[in-house]
Write a protein that holds these residues in place. Structure first.
Motif, short mmCIF file in Angstrom:
data_model
loop_
_atom_site.label_atom_id
_atom_site.label_comp_id
_atom_site.label_asym_id
_atom_site.label_seq_id
_atom_site.Cartn_x
_atom_site.Cartn_y
_atom_site.Cartn_z
N GLY A 4 0.82 -1.21 0.00
CA GLY A 4 0.00 0.00 0.00
C GLY A 4 0.85 1.26 0.00
O GLY A 4 2.01 1.25 0.39
N THR A 5 0.25 2.35 -0.44
CA THR A 5 0.92 3.64 -0.43
C THR A 5 0.61 4.33 0.88
O THR A 5 -0.53 4.32 1.34
CB THR A 5 0.43 4.50 -1.61
OG1 THR A 5 0.63 3.78 -2.82
CG2 THR A 5 1.17 5.82 -1.67
N ALA A 6 1.60 4.93 1.49
CA ALA A 6 1.40 5.60 2.78
C ALA A 6 0.30 6.63 2.68
O ALA A 6 0.27 7.46 1.78
CB ALA A 6 2.71 6.25 3.22
N ALA A 7 -0.64 6.56 3.62
CA ALA A 7 -1.72 7.53 3.65
C ALA A 7 -1.18 8.86 4.18
O ALA A 7 -0.42 8.88 5.14
CB ALA A 7 -2.84 7.03 4.53
N THR A 8 -1.56 9.95 3.57
CA THR A 8 -1.16 11.26 4.03
C THR A 8 -2.37 12.19 4.00
O THR A 8 -3.40 11.88 3.40
CB THR A 8 -0.05 11.88 3.14
OG1 THR A 8 -0.64 12.26 1.89
CG2 THR A 8 1.09 10.91 2.91
N SER A 9 -2.20 13.34 4.63
CA SER A 9 -3.24 14.37 4.59
C SER A 9 -3.11 15.24 3.35
O SER A 9 -3.88 16.18 3.17
CB SER A 9 -3.13 15.25 5.84
OG SER A 9 -1.88 15.94 5.84
N MET A 10 -2.16 14.94 2.49
CA MET A 10 -1.91 15.76 1.31
C MET A 10 -3.01 15.62 0.28
O MET A 10 -3.25 16.53 -0.51
CB MET A 10 -0.55 15.39 0.70
CG MET A 10 0.62 15.60 1.66
SD MET A 10 2.15 14.82 1.11
CE MET A 10 2.60 15.90 -0.25
N LEU A 11 -3.65 14.45 0.26
CA LEU A 11 -4.69 14.17 -0.74
C LEU A 11 -6.07 14.26 -0.13
O LEU A 11 -6.28 13.95 1.04
CB LEU A 11 -4.49 12.77 -1.33
CG LEU A 11 -3.20 12.51 -2.10
CD1 LEU A 11 -3.13 11.05 -2.52
CD2 LEU A 11 -3.10 13.42 -3.32
N THR A 12 -7.03 14.67 -0.93
CA THR A 12 -8.43 14.60 -0.54
C THR A 12 -9.01 13.28 -1.05
O THR A 12 -8.32 12.51 -1.73
CB THR A 12 -9.22 15.78 -1.15
OG1 THR A 12 -9.08 15.75 -2.58
CG2 THR A 12 -8.70 17.11 -0.63
N GLU A 13 -10.25 13.02 -0.76
CA GLU A 13 -10.88 11.80 -1.25
C GLU A 13 -11.26 11.95 -2.72
O GLU A 13 -11.77 12.99 -3.14
CB GLU A 13 -12.12 11.48 -0.42
CG GLU A 13 -11.81 11.09 1.02
CD GLU A 13 -13.06 10.66 1.77
OE1 GLU A 13 -14.14 10.60 1.13
OE2 GLU A 13 -12.96 10.39 2.98
N PHE A 14 -10.99 10.93 -3.50
CA PHE A 14 -11.38 10.92 -4.90
C PHE A 14 -11.50 9.48 -5.35
O PHE A 14 -10.95 8.56 -4.73
CB PHE A 14 -10.37 11.68 -5.78
CG PHE A 14 -8.94 11.26 -5.58
CD1 PHE A 14 -8.41 10.14 -6.22
CD2 PHE A 14 -8.10 11.99 -4.75
CE1 PHE A 14 -7.10 9.75 -6.04
CE2 PHE A 14 -6.77 11.61 -4.56
CZ PHE A 14 -6.27 10.49 -5.21
#
Length: 682
Positions: free
Chosen positions: A69-79
């Motif tokens: 998996g790719t590390a989850a960050t706050s940089m992206l919004t949901e899409f």
């Protein structure tokens, strides 16, 4: 082509340029087998590659251990994203989907204007590939740069806004007031070119960008992590920006009150200080809408630089903001995410697991100061505690804004609650901190809340606004503030600002420290050269947020004539601009288009405008070319049409370059003929 057809397609191997350097591992072949894609490198084993489409016309590429998996960050919004279709076509793999038609061929990946360099342009020192160093995987992605293309983005850059031929090290750092060097509080791993491409690397760790500095027609990006995760955009500058913001988020609504005049100093030391300054401003008929206070807490703020959330009631008695609120004047308060060591609060928070520790379980301290522990905003309990502090103070003190300062010097050896190291989330830490502050303030005031933040990365634009940090009170500091405002505007930040007059002056930094120690406000003096002060104020009046701040006195009434009256005149103009500014701010929140629009964004089809790097449009109708040198002379580009001076000076017409001398009570800001903003500002 259906997914079933893709899975049954024969395997296709695609050779890519070869490197002789063993330290850097090269992407050699892309292989499609039963619907899965693999990249072979010099390591010999295949590495999985995943191609998806997160938005129409946007290609996302992930190479590496994607199974983890790719590390989850706050940089992206949901899409929502869908898998791209892959199929072999000769020696090429076609990658297609909604608005995407890309290919991985003999020379690597190409998608619209984005493509790998031909092998002949490569050299052994910097191929695209992957290396391992100190147990950390470092990926290197290379791309072709068109000969006459400019490159923008990267966040806060004192080298910009055009970064062609530059190197950038993207790591959020305390600059200690330096200017003109590649050291930034706020770095954004998003770059784009007027030749039609954009690329966003989804990483919160430090990364390097070589934008034609080493090889004139090659860009190289070095990214740490188990997975190389990046997005490719194509189109006009406006289209690229729109696609990027769809993934990382639009700014929240910026309240109309925050578009007025902010008055600050490092720092007002008591409510009496503010009363005295306000009396002087009233007598001069100089408008003010917000007072900002740094030193409102108990303790030795200037030396400790930590936040204990205890109001110093000796200097700020209960109800001190009431008189200001009754007059429609708001208050902004400072804070930072650090806790003073050897205190009861530090012991309490450590016991609850809210402070960052290292791998051995020892409390981690900031890189630059050993007296400060770091709050762990990846821990939900920490976030709730912080939100409670924000809400309590906002309700008790009645402040409408907070200034989230610092958050750059995250201890890289720290291990956070979510398992990431300080290095892995170095640039993102400020996002988490600001999100908590914005949430708390919004729960009290709704859309009437505002921040004035310093650091961050992709996604931080959701919590406006951000300022350029501690620039010196010099002409060089002014030019650098212009560069950074425009660089941030081209990196997805719609609301940006600066300290009018510059933050620090060599003449008063020691005096400021003594004022903090003795609580003697009389030690603060007007420490900016008067002409510079007047020009900075004039420029500040036609930026997103007009805020005075620095180590000395910054209020216009502290300066001699004619700088005094020129600055007051600029504040009065700001008041007239409010209806127009509110329209521009509302548009920025809807579209993400920055309030300060560099010419390459406002006039992307006009090559002459692109080359006018240090000027911009405020909204769509007001052309601004800040005075950058002593004496008042300025050369600037005028777009097609007739333009009327916002200061009452001579009009100009374009297209073409104009060179003029401006007296101190004149400034190069021009309304487009017939614009509604000009009518409103009369």
């Amino acid at each position: 082509m259906t997914q079933e057809q893709a899975q049954s397609a024969p395997a296709v191997s695609v050779p890519v340029a070869h490197s002789k350097t063993p330290a850097r591992r090269l992407f050699r072949h892309l292989t499609v087998d039963s619907g899965n894609a693999f990249v072979n490198t010099d390591f010999g084993e295949p590495v999985k590659a995943v191609f998806t489409i997160p938005a129409p016309g946007v290609l996302r590429v992930r190479i590496g251990d994607t199974g983890a998996g790719t590390a989850a960050t706050s940089m992206l919004t949901e899409f929502n994203e869908v898998n791209a279709e892959l199929r072999g076509q000769g020696d090429t793999v076609r990658i297609s989907g909604d608005g995407v038609d890309a290919a991985w061929g003999p020379e690597g990946l190409s998608f619209g204007a984005y493509r790998h360099p031909p092998p002949v342009t490569m050299f052994a020192g910097s191929p695209p590939g992957v290396q391992e160093s100190d147990k950390t995987t470092v990926w290197s992605e290379a791309m072709w740069l068109a000969p006459d293309a400019a490159i923008y983005g990267g966040g806060e850059s004192f080298l910009g806004p055009n970064l062609r031929g530059r190197k950038r090290k993207l790591v959020n750092s305390e600059s200690h007031g330096a200017a003109g060097i590649d050291l930034s509080y706020l770095n954004v791993p998003f770059f784009w070119s007027d030749s039609g491409w954009g690329v966003f690397f989804h990483t919160a760790a430090p990364m390097n960008a070589d934008l034609g500095a080493t090889v004139s027609e090659c860009g190289f990006f070095e990214v740490e992590g188990e997975v190389l995760d990046f997005f490719i955009f194509n189109g006009s500058p406006q289209e690229i920006m729109k696609s990027y913001l769809k993934l990382t988020g639009l700014p929240a609504k910026f309240p109309s009150w925050a578009l007025g005049v902010w008055m600050g100093r490092c720092s007002f030391l008591s409510s009496q200080d503010i009363d005295e300054v306000l009396a002087d401003l009233d007598a001069a008929d100089c408008p003010v809408d917000v007072f900002h206070v740094d030193h409102w807490l108990e303790g030795d703020l200037i030396h400790d630089l930590t936040c204990n959330w205890k109001v110093d009631r000796k200097r700020w008695p209960e109800g001190w903001t009431k008189t200001l609120r009754d007059r429609g004047i708001r208050v902004s308060l400072w804070h930072n995410p650090y806790i003073q060591h050897r205190t009861k609060l530090a012991k309490e928070l450590a016991g609850k697991g809210m402070l960052v520790r290292d791998a051995k379980g020892k409390l981690a301290k900031t890189n630059d100061m050993t007296n400060r522990f770091v709050l762990d905003f990846t821990n939900p309990a920490t976030v709730e505690w912080w939100v409670d502090q924000i809400k309590r103070v906002a309700e008790e003190e009645g402040n409408s804004a907070f200034k989230p300062d610092f958050a750059e010097e995250v201890p890289e050896h720290g291990v956070f609650h979510d398992g990431r190291t300080g290095r892995q989330l170095r640039n993102e830490y400020a996002n988490l901190y600001q999100a908590a502050s914005f949430r708390g303030l919004s729960e009290v005031f709704g859309e009437d809340a505002a921040l004035f933040a310093r650091s961050g990365t992709s996604g931080a634009q959701r919590y406006p606004c951000h300022w350029v940090g501690d620039t010196p009170a010099t002409w060089v500091g002014l030019v650098n503030a212009v560069r950074v405002c425009l660089s941030l505007s081209l990196s997805g930040f719609a609301f940006v600002s600066h300290d009018i007059g510059g933050f620090w002056s060599a003449a008063t930094t020691d005096t400021m420290s003594k004022a903090f120690e003795t609580l003697d406000s009389s030690l603060f003096t007007a420490d900016v050269e008067p002409e510079l002060y007047a020009r900075w104020t004039q420029w500040g009046s036609v930026t997103s947020v007009m805020r005075f701040h620095g180590t000395g006195r910054r209020e216009p009434t502290a300066y001699p004539e004619p700088a005094r009256s020129a600055a007051i005149e600029a504040c009065r103009l700001r008041k007239k601009l409010r209806p127009y500014l509110q329209q521009v701010a509302e548009e920025a929140s809807r579209s993400g288009l920055p309030m300060m629009r560099p010419m390459v964004l406002a006039y992307s089809d006009d090559r002459g405008a692109r080359d006018a790097e240090l000027q911009y449009m405020l909204g769509s109708d007001l052309l601004v070319a800040p005075i950058l040198e002593k004496g008042g002379r300025r050369s600037f580009y005028v777009p097609a049409g007739e333009w009327t001076s916002a200061w009452g000076g001579e009009p100009v017409s374009g297209p073409g370059w104009v060179a003029r001398d401006f007296e101190l009570h004149d400034f190069p800001a021009y309304w487009r003929e017939g614009s509604s903003g000009a009518v409103q500002a009369r």
